[in-house]
Motif scaffolding. Structure first.
Motif, PDB file in Angstrom:
ATOM      1  N   LEU A 235      64.042  49.720  38.956  1.00  0.00           N
ATOM      2  CA  LEU A 235      63.127  48.708  39.509  1.00  0.00           C
ATOM      3  C   LEU A 235      63.001  47.595  38.488  1.00  0.00           C
ATOM      4  N   LEU A 236      63.027  46.355  38.962  1.00  0.00           N
ATOM      5  CA  LEU A 236      62.936  45.200  38.083  1.00  0.00           C
ATOM      6  C   LEU A 236      61.647  44.447  38.384  1.00  0.00           C
ATOM      7  N   ALA A 237      60.760  44.353  37.395  1.00  0.00           N
ATOM      8  CA  ALA A 237      59.510  43.611  37.593  1.00  0.00           C
ATOM      9  C   ALA A 237      59.460  42.442  36.624  1.00  0.00           C
ATOM     10  N   GLU A 238      59.484  41.230  37.149  1.00  0.00           N
ATOM     11  CA  GLU A 238      59.552  40.008  36.326  1.00  0.00           C
ATOM     12  C   GLU A 238      59.162  38.862  37.236  1.00  0.00           C
ATOM     13  N   ASP A 239      58.258  38.024  36.779  1.00  0.00           N
ATOM     14  CA  ASP A 239      57.741  37.007  37.706  1.00  0.00           C
ATOM     15  C   ASP A 239      58.640  35.803  37.915  1.00  0.00           C
ATOM     16  N   GLN A 240      59.467  35.467  36.936  1.00  0.00           N
ATOM     17  CA  GLN A 240      60.322  34.297  37.120  1.00  0.00           C
ATOM     18  C   GLN A 240      61.587  34.670  37.885  1.00  0.00           C
ATOM     19  N   SER A 241      61.685  34.206  39.126  1.00  0.00           N
ATOM     20  CA  SER A 241      62.799  34.621  40.003  1.00  0.00           C
ATOM     21  C   SER A 241      64.146  34.457  39.341  1.00  0.00           C
ATOM     22  N   MET A 242      64.321  33.312  38.684  1.00  0.00           N
ATOM     23  CA  MET A 242      65.649  33.042  38.156  1.00  0.00           C
ATOM     24  C   MET A 242      66.027  34.063  37.099  1.00  0.00           C
ATOM     25  N   VAL A 243      65.067  34.392  36.244  1.00  0.00           N
ATOM     26  CA  VAL A 243      65.329  35.378  35.208  1.00  0.00           C
ATOM     27  C   VAL A 243      65.506  36.763  35.838  1.00  0.00           C
ATOM     28  N   ARG A 244      64.641  37.056  36.800  1.00  0.00           N
ATOM     29  CA  ARG A 244      64.710  38.377  37.442  1.00  0.00           C
ATOM     30  C   ARG A 244      66.063  38.587  38.103  1.00  0.00           C
TER      31      ARG A 244
ATOM     32  N   GLN B  75      63.028  44.867  43.444  1.00  0.00           N
ATOM     33  CA  GLN B  75      62.594  43.797  42.558  1.00  0.00           C
ATOM     34  C   GLN B  75      61.197  43.376  42.966  1.00  0.00           C
ATOM     35  N   VAL B  76      60.296  43.223  42.007  1.00  0.00           N
ATOM     36  CA  VAL B  76      58.968  42.696  42.317  1.00  0.00           C
ATOM     37  C   VAL B  76      58.632  41.582  41.323  1.00  0.00           C
ATOM     38  N   ALA B  77      57.722  40.696  41.741  1.00  0.00           N
ATOM     39  CA  ALA B  77      57.383  39.537  40.921  1.00  0.00           C
ATOM     40  C   ALA B  77      55.973  39.620  40.381  1.00  0.00           C
TER      41      ALA B  77
ATOM     42  N   ALA C 287      61.816  52.040  35.443  1.00  0.00           N
ATOM     43  CA  ALA C 287      61.171  50.779  35.780  1.00  0.00           C
ATOM     44  C   ALA C 287      61.292  49.854  34.588  1.00  0.00           C
ATOM     45  N   LEU C 288      61.797  48.655  34.837  1.00  0.00           N
ATOM     46  CA  LEU C 288      61.975  47.652  33.800  1.00  0.00           C
ATOM     47  C   LEU C 288      60.882  46.625  33.986  1.00  0.00           C
ATOM     48  N   LEU C 289      59.953  46.545  33.040  1.00  0.00           N
ATOM     49  CA  LEU C 289      58.750  45.745  33.251  1.00  0.00           C
ATOM     50  C   LEU C 289      58.585  44.619  32.251  1.00  0.00           C
ATOM     51  N   ASP C 290      58.440  43.412  32.770  1.00  0.00           N
ATOM     52  CA  ASP C 290      58.072  42.276  31.928  1.00  0.00           C
ATOM     53  C   ASP C 290      56.573  42.417  31.639  1.00  0.00           C
ATOM     54  N   ILE C 291      56.087  41.883  30.512  1.00  0.00           N
ATOM     55  CA  ILE C 291      54.650  41.983  30.247  1.00  0.00           C
ATOM     56  C   ILE C 291      53.866  40.896  30.955  1.00  0.00           C
ATOM     57  N   GLU C 292      54.266  39.648  30.749  1.00  0.00           N
ATOM     58  CA  GLU C 292      53.513  38.536  31.333  1.00  0.00           C
ATOM     59  C   GLU C 292      53.830  38.380  32.809  1.00  0.00           C
ATOM     60  N   MET C 293      52.928  38.851  33.646  1.00  0.00           N
ATOM     61  CA  MET C 293      53.115  38.750  35.092  1.00  0.00           C
ATOM     62  C   MET C 293      51.773  38.509  35.752  1.00  0.00           C
ATOM     63  N   PRO C 294      51.768  37.830  36.908  1.00  0.00           N
ATOM     64  CA  PRO C 294      50.522  37.717  37.666  1.00  0.00           C
ATOM     65  C   PRO C 294      50.163  39.078  38.269  1.00  0.00           C
ATOM     66  N   GLY C 295      48.927  39.223  38.690  1.00  0.00           N
ATOM     67  CA  GLY C 295      48.498  40.497  39.276  1.00  0.00           C
ATOM     68  C   GLY C 295      47.973  41.394  38.191  1.00  0.00           C
ATOM     69  N   CYS C 296      48.876  42.046  37.469  1.00  0.00           N
ATOM     70  CA  CYS C 296      48.461  42.720  36.241  1.00  0.00           C
ATOM     71  C   CYS C 296      49.632  42.734  35.286  1.00  0.00           C
TER      72      CYS C 296
END
Lengths: 204, 204
Positions: A8-17, A35-37, A54-63
């Motif tokens: 699972l890929l969690a990253e808010d910037q679509s292009m990077v994700r 994939q989630v943003a 799960a691959l998680l970016d830290i800085e994301m909206p929501g939490c």
DNA sequence: AGTGCCGGATGACAGATGTCATACGGATCA
DNA sequence: TGATCCGTATGACATCTGTCATCCGGCACT
């Protein structure tokens, strides 16, 4: 191979994700199944797709990815957690580990380390940048109390004491006291520096 | 196809850079011929590889992608310039355009827009997010003078007036005057807010 | 039962910050 | 040749910020 590693890929910037998805797509034992943003969509997606990692970016909206990691760790303890971040802040590493992360990667590490980390955590290993680990240990724990953090966070946008007192439902004097102790604990000379240092360390 | 589109990729975070390369690698009319991690390596790389399009991140060590764009535009006017950034700051868009950029993309746009933008600029089109363009026009030009910007930039880390005066070789009173006028131009109430707003607008 | 920490508050004080009026030389532009 | 803007500077003033001593109630640990 017997089966693909489901990621699972969690990253808010679509292009990077999507770019990271393309990168992982080049590996023939890895499959990006979701994939989630937003941080608050991670838990549901993990449940829905039976992911292995799960691959998680830290800085994301929501939490934050760290909070998401804690949720996943609680609900699906068998899922491996890789935290990926732009900022190699010692405090982030510490909280990620406390949240149950198996790997902590910074985005300016070579791309090859990503697939490598995924395979390693599945093999039961932990992946942590040694330099960062040293820094985290050297810095020690976050010296700020919860309340001090809150006040400092609220002060970060340039709010005045009066505004802080209003929004936090405190007296102006108390606001100043908290900022004063934070300033002393961080060994700096004013709130602006305190905010900067606390941010750099990942203590905010 | 007669020939591949030769692309240079400038982005400091390896993982993101290589991921973007993987993404572009999926397109069969595009070839990433060079990658650099610093703004000040862009010009030489463009010269060395005869690239058609340079894809430039803004936040980079050495010099910003915008400064690099200006250099390339001057030395190799036929090279198309795509500026890619995390932050959709109106002031960035404005300066990128003044530096000769042909496209301005934010990293949270869909990944498909990247290859699309590369093809469009080669066809002579300009690619700009309409929302951001509107914001840039609404904000107007940067109201701060060069000196005011410098002082504000130096003040961003929490330095005191005395320190600013020393590092900028000014009197303390002058420092306060500049900050005061900046605060008034930005319609805020203290230096911290001024720094924040100027940053948000891309005016720093 | 005592000690210490945390959240919260007050008052006094010194120093930093922001505002304003005013001034001068240089550049630019009408 | 004025008018205007920029960079730089000073002094006076009001307000904001940071420090310190001191206090209270609650909680945790010994």
């Amino acid at each position: 191979m017997t089966s693909m590693i489901k990621v699972l890929l969690a990253e808010d910037q679509s292009m990077v994700r999507e770019a990271l998805a393309a990168l992982l797509g080049l590996e023939d034992d890895i499959e990006v199944v979701a994939q989630v943003a937003r941080g608050d969509e991670v838990l549901a997606a993990v449940g829905a797709h039976g992911v292995d990692v799960a691959l998680l970016d830290i800085e994301m909206p929501g939490c934050t990815g760290i909070a998401a990691a804690a949720q996943v760790h609680r609900e699906f303890p068998q899922v491996k957690l890789v935290v990926l971040t732009t900022f190699g802040r010692p405090g982030y590493l510490r909280s990620a580990m406390e949240a149950g992360a198996d790997a902590f990667l910074v985005k300016d590490a070579p791309a090859a380390q990503l697939a490598e980390a995924i395979r390693k955590v599945l093999a039961g290993e932990r992946v942590i940048d040694p330099t960062l680990a040293a820094a985290a240990l050297a810095d020690g724990a976050n010296p700020l109390t919860e309340r001090e953090r809150e006040v400092l966070r609220a002060a970060a946008d340039g709010s005045t004491n009066a505004e802080l007192a209003r929004t936090l439902h405190l007296s102006q004097g108390t606001v100043r006291n908290y900022l004063s102790t934070a300033i002393q604990k961080l060994a700096v000379r004013n709130r602006a520096e305190a905010v900067r240092i606390a941010r750099e360390k990942g203590w905010l």
